[in-house]
Scaffold this motif. Structure first.
Motif, short mmCIF file in Angstrom:
data_model
loop_
_atom_site.label_atom_id
_atom_site.label_comp_id
_atom_site.label_asym_id
_atom_site.label_seq_id
_atom_site.Cartn_x
_atom_site.Cartn_y
_atom_site.Cartn_z
N ARG A 21 0.86 -1.18 0.00
CA ARG A 21 0.00 0.00 0.00
C ARG A 21 0.89 1.22 0.00
NH1 ARG A 21 -5.36 0.77 1.16
NH2 ARG A 21 -6.01 2.84 1.87
N LEU A 22 0.78 2.02 -1.04
CA LEU A 22 1.54 3.26 -1.15
C LEU A 22 0.67 4.43 -0.67
CD1 LEU A 22 3.10 2.84 -4.71
CD2 LEU A 22 3.92 1.96 -2.52
N SER A 23 1.33 5.42 -0.11
CA SER A 23 0.64 6.63 0.33
C SER A 23 1.32 7.86 -0.26
CB SER A 23 0.64 6.72 1.85
OG SER A 23 -0.15 5.71 2.42
N CYS A 24 0.54 8.88 -0.47
CA CYS A 24 1.03 10.16 -0.97
C CYS A 24 0.40 11.24 -0.10
CB CYS A 24 0.64 10.34 -2.43
SG CYS A 24 1.02 11.95 -3.12
N ALA A 25 1.24 11.98 0.60
CA ALA A 25 0.73 12.98 1.53
C ALA A 25 1.18 14.37 1.13
CB ALA A 25 1.22 12.66 2.94
N THR A 26 0.36 15.35 1.47
CA THR A 26 0.70 16.74 1.27
C THR A 26 0.07 17.56 2.38
OG1 THR A 26 0.70 18.54 -0.33
CG2 THR A 26 -1.32 17.29 -0.14
N SER A 27 0.55 18.77 2.55
CA SER A 27 -0.08 19.66 3.52
C SER A 27 -1.36 20.20 2.90
CB SER A 27 0.86 20.80 3.90
OG SER A 27 1.23 21.54 2.74
N GLY A 28 -2.40 20.34 3.69
CA GLY A 28 -3.66 20.80 3.14
C GLY A 28 -4.42 19.66 2.47
N SER A 29 -5.51 20.00 1.86
CA SER A 29 -6.38 18.99 1.28
C SER A 29 -6.00 18.69 -0.17
CB SER A 29 -7.84 19.46 1.32
OG SER A 29 -8.67 18.53 0.65
N LEU A 30 -5.99 17.40 -0.46
CA LEU A 30 -5.75 16.98 -1.85
C LEU A 30 -6.93 17.32 -2.74
CD1 LEU A 30 -4.10 13.49 -1.27
CD2 LEU A 30 -3.03 15.41 -2.44
N ARG A 31 -8.09 17.53 -2.13
CA ARG A 31 -9.29 17.75 -2.92
C ARG A 31 -9.33 19.12 -3.60
NH1 ARG A 31 -11.58 14.46 1.32
NH2 ARG A 31 -12.30 12.50 0.44
N ARG A 32 -8.32 19.96 -3.34
CA ARG A 32 -8.27 21.24 -4.04
C ARG A 32 -7.70 21.06 -5.45
NH1 ARG A 32 -3.65 21.24 -0.76
NH2 ARG A 32 -1.73 22.17 -1.61
N PHE A 33 -7.16 19.88 -5.73
CA PHE A 33 -6.60 19.61 -7.04
C PHE A 33 -7.65 18.98 -7.95
CE2 PHE A 33 -2.61 20.85 -5.57
CZ PHE A 33 -2.34 20.25 -4.36
N SER A 34 -7.50 19.19 -9.25
CA SER A 34 -8.50 18.69 -10.19
C SER A 34 -8.39 17.18 -10.38
CB SER A 34 -8.38 19.42 -11.52
OG SER A 34 -7.06 19.27 -12.04
N VAL A 35 -7.21 16.64 -10.27
CA VAL A 35 -7.03 15.20 -10.39
C VAL A 35 -5.76 14.80 -9.65
CG1 VAL A 35 -5.80 15.36 -12.59
CG2 VAL A 35 -6.94 13.25 -12.01
N MET A 36 -5.82 13.63 -9.05
CA MET A 36 -4.67 13.09 -8.32
C MET A 36 -4.32 11.74 -8.94
SD MET A 36 -6.76 15.06 -6.42
CE MET A 36 -7.89 14.02 -5.51
N SER A 37 -3.07 11.55 -9.26
CA SER A 37 -2.68 10.38 -10.06
C SER A 37 -1.49 9.64 -9.48
CB SER A 37 -2.30 10.84 -11.48
OG SER A 37 -3.32 11.59 -12.08
N TRP A 38 -1.37 8.40 -9.94
CA TRP A 38 -0.18 7.59 -9.70
C TRP A 38 0.43 7.22 -11.05
CZ3 TRP A 38 2.09 6.77 -5.11
CH2 TRP A 38 1.33 6.96 -3.95
#
Length: 115
Positions: free
Chosen positions: A19-36
């Motif tokens: 299981r991979l994780s990708c973290a950032t400060s703040g909400s990821l939902r402010r971005f239009s798309v999140m990808s691997w």
């Protein structure tokens, strides 16, 4: 500046899971798309999966049914659950986000699947 930090890579035998994780400060939902994406040795980087803030997902054919992308309830972390891993899944896995016309990438995490 958006900073993304991946974690969870490692060495696993064929048929195993990671299981991979990708973290950032703040909400990821402010971005239009999140990808691997992933990059195997000697090959170009390739798309793996994406998720939108609304929860829509899309997968590359080779991983569909084995991988699952999600965002945690807090919206601060994106995960890639990888099951039934195969040696051809070996590579460096990157998370990426789009904000307007800009894209941001993490530093990558190594996944190695032994046969």
């Amino acid at each position: 500046q958006v900073q993304l930090v991946e974690s969870g890579g490692g060495l696993v035998q064929a048929g195993g899971s990671l299981r991979l994780s990708c973290a950032t400060s703040g909400s990821l939902r402010r971005f239009s798309v999140m990808s691997w994406y992933r990059q195997a040795p000697g090959k170009q980087r390739e798309f793996v999966a994406y998720i939108t803030p609304a929860g829509s997902t899309f997968y590359e054919v080779a991983v569909k049914g084995r991988f699952s992308v999600s965002i945690d309830n807090a919206g601060n972390s994106m995960s890639l659950q990888m099951n039934r891993l195969q040696p051809e899944d070996t590579g460096v896995y990157y998370c990426a986000v789009m904000e307007g016309s800009d894209s941001y990438w993490g530093q990558g995490t190594q996944v190695t699947v032994s046969s």
